[in-house]
Design a protein around this motif. Structure first.
Motif, PDB file in Angstrom:
ATOM      1  N   LYS A   1       0.832  -1.202   0.000  1.00  0.00           N
ATOM      2  CA  LYS A   1       0.000   0.000   0.000  1.00  0.00           C
ATOM      3  C   LYS A   1       0.871   1.258   0.000  1.00  0.00           C
ATOM      4  CE  LYS A   1      -4.116  -2.057   2.122  1.00  0.00           C
ATOM      5  NZ  LYS A   1      -5.089  -2.022   3.232  1.00  0.00           N
TER       6      LYS A   1
ATOM      7  N   LYS B   1      -7.838  -0.487  -1.666  1.00  0.00           N
ATOM      8  CA  LYS B   1      -7.181   0.230  -2.762  1.00  0.00           C
ATOM      9  C   LYS B   1      -7.711  -0.207  -4.136  1.00  0.00           C
ATOM     10  CE  LYS B   1      -4.716   2.136   0.446  1.00  0.00           C
ATOM     11  NZ  LYS B   1      -5.148   3.439   0.995  1.00  0.00           N
TER      12      LYS B   1
ATOM     13  N   TYR C   1      -7.899   4.178  -6.003  1.00  0.00           N
ATOM     14  CA  TYR C   1      -6.926   5.020  -5.297  1.00  0.00           C
ATOM     15  C   TYR C   1      -6.471   6.155  -6.203  1.00  0.00           C
ATOM     16  CZ  TYR C   1      -3.037   6.826  -2.695  1.00  0.00           C
ATOM     17  OH  TYR C   1      -2.218   7.699  -2.018  1.00  0.00           O
TER      18      TYR C   1
END
Length: 500
Positions: A267, A413, A416
């Protein structure tokens, strides 16, 4: 009587950061400003004072040695000494000074075997910093010649449930930290000497910023020490804190400057890549799987709460989140119009939960997905209300089974954008996806202010325009659910974009 060099608060400041300790004494001479206290911080300090006064009732009939002036502690020291000599059953704000160190003990209690000390904290448990605090208090009392049998941290009992008038004997509990405090006495002696030397030094200690700036408390010199840090930097890298500080200490300031091959969590890597390329990542399959879980009608739902330390209402505990408001947007079919419903307590000392529950159960119906943002919060509050109002437990449990977390695709995500700055908070997602819809245009812009404002209304300490403020509270909560409606539409558009 000579003025003290250190107090309990300044000693604890020095334990966190010696630079902060130095600036606290010399900032005016250096032309450095402290960060202003927020309304929430001011309220926390005020609540701490009231908690201390309430705790005194657990040992009634004591002598109050609270200083009349915080520029002259000598009278309180003398009064404390006299109360000890007179064998007072209890002493409040017992004041001692030894070797230039000042300490005020919240409660001293005399029993058959001697004096027992109680430091009061407006928390639900004993924290590490509380033990350090107690260790200093013990040191000062011992150096002052008072043999203390035990020292305790008194705090709220999280299991206490209010039923009628507050029972202070049940509200508070305590932890005996004598052994831990005794084990720290040598370290306390050394730390005092270090801090005294810092205070008399001729230069600001060369201490770089770090995690200590916010732990255990946010320092009030962050505005000064962090003044050269960009608003968005490597320190905004999400995930493991060690990674961002290691990068910062290696000299990196912007996420886009982090070199390829740096060991990052996936991430974090996504965040860095987005900052470098400016590109948005969209996982259509992941978003589609989320959308398939939806069942119409959709109920976009958001709760607002207050969290008083001392329970205000029956069937509530210390620092329990008490639901006082909700906003609800309902969409009956895909692409259809939305209806808005709302509830806001009357702001009095009447418990808002019974009427809130009655209206909420009616408004949310019996079928369809209940969309929330960060499910753990709403689900936790619903669970608590089912426990506290068992007559509604079945209906609340049915609602909990219908919850869908709109944060899920952003947490994973699946969607994003660089503007989200590594966060899935709605406060970052909304401006990234729908920049024309902003909390910045509101009088109340975040939950902390909303909670404090309503709590002030309940406790009679609010001095603003109540009618206008109620409109402001409604506007804030309404935007939370309207934002969810718009964000959901954006997710649906992202899946269908490019399809013929």
């Amino acid at each position: 009587m000579a003025r003290h060099q250190l107090s309990k608060s300044t000693f604890m400041r020095g334990c966190q950061c010696l630079k902060s300790l130095y600036l606290n004494k010399h900032h005016r001479t250096l032309g450095i400003c402290k960060d202003p206290l927020s309304a929430q911080q001011t309220a926390i300090f005020a609540a701490g004072t009231l908690t201390g006064q309430l705790a005194q009732q657990t040992y009634p009939g004591g002598v109050d040695c609270t200083p009349e002036s915080f520029y002259d502690f000598a009278p309180s020291i003398v009064k404390t000494r006299d109360a000890i000599t007179a064998c007072a059953p209890a002493i409040y704000e017992a004041t001692f000074m030894a070797n230039g160190v000042l300490a005020l003990m919240d409660i001293l209690v005399l029993r058959d075997d001697g004096w027992h000390a109680y430091e009061v904290k407006s928390t639900n448990s004993t924290k590490d910093q509380h033990i350090e605090d107690a260790a200093l208090q013990y040191w000062v009392m011992r150096e002052s010649g008072l043999p203390v049998v035990s020292i305790h941290i008194m705090h709220f009992d999280p299991a206490y449930v209010r039923d009628g008038a507050i029972d202070v004997q049940e509200l508070f509990t305590d932890d005996d930290v004598t052994e831990a405090a005794l084990g720290k006495q040598d370290a306390i002696t050394r730390q005092i000497e270090v801090e005294k030397a810092v205070l008399t030094a001729h230069a600001v200690p060369a201490i770089a910023i770090g995690p200590h700036c916010h732990s255990p408390y946010a320092c009030d010199f962050i505005g000064h020490c962090w003044s050269e840090i960009p608003p968005y930097s490597v320190l905004n890298l999400r995930g493991k804190s060690e990674t961002k500080w290691a990068l910062f200490n290696e000299g990196y300031r912007m996420t886009r400057d982090i070199p390829e091959g740096t060991d990052l969590q996936w991430k974090q890597q996504l965040q860095v890549n987005a900052d470098k390329t400016g590109e948005t990542t969209i996982d259509k399959a992941g978003i589609a799987a989320f959308l398939e879980r939806l069942v119409y009608p959709l109920y976009y739902f958001d709760l607002e709460t207050i969290m008083p330390g001392v329970p205000i209402f029956d069937h509530s505990r210390p620092y329990q989140q008490i639901c006082v408001q909700y906003s609800l947007h309902i969409q009956h079919e895909a692409g259809g119009a939305v209806e808005h419903f709302e509830f806001l307590g009357d702001g009095t000392d009447a418990d808002p939960r019974p009427p809130l529950l009655q209206q909420m159960i009616a408004d949310l119906g019996t079928a369809g997905s209940v969309i929330v943002y960060n499910e753990s919060f709403e689900d936790g509050r619903l669970e608590e209300m089912a426990r506290d109002f068992p007559q509604h437990a079945a209906a609340i449990t049915a609602i909990r089974a219908r919850l869908i977390d709109l944060a899920d695709p952003f947490r994973a995500k699946h969607y994003y954008a660089p503007e989200m700055r590594g966060s899935y908070s709605i406060k970052y997602v909304l401006p990234a996806l729908i920049p024309e819809l902003s909390y910045n245009d509101l009088a109340i812009q975040e939950g902390g202010t909303a909670s404090l404002t309503y709590l002030q209304m309940v406790t009679g300490t609010f001095d603003g325009d109540i009618d206008q403020t109620r409109r402001d509270l409604i506007a804030y909560c309404t935007l939370d659910t309207l934002a969810m409606v718009k964000i959901m539409a954006k997710l649906k558009a992202a899946v269908t974009e490019g399809q013929s």
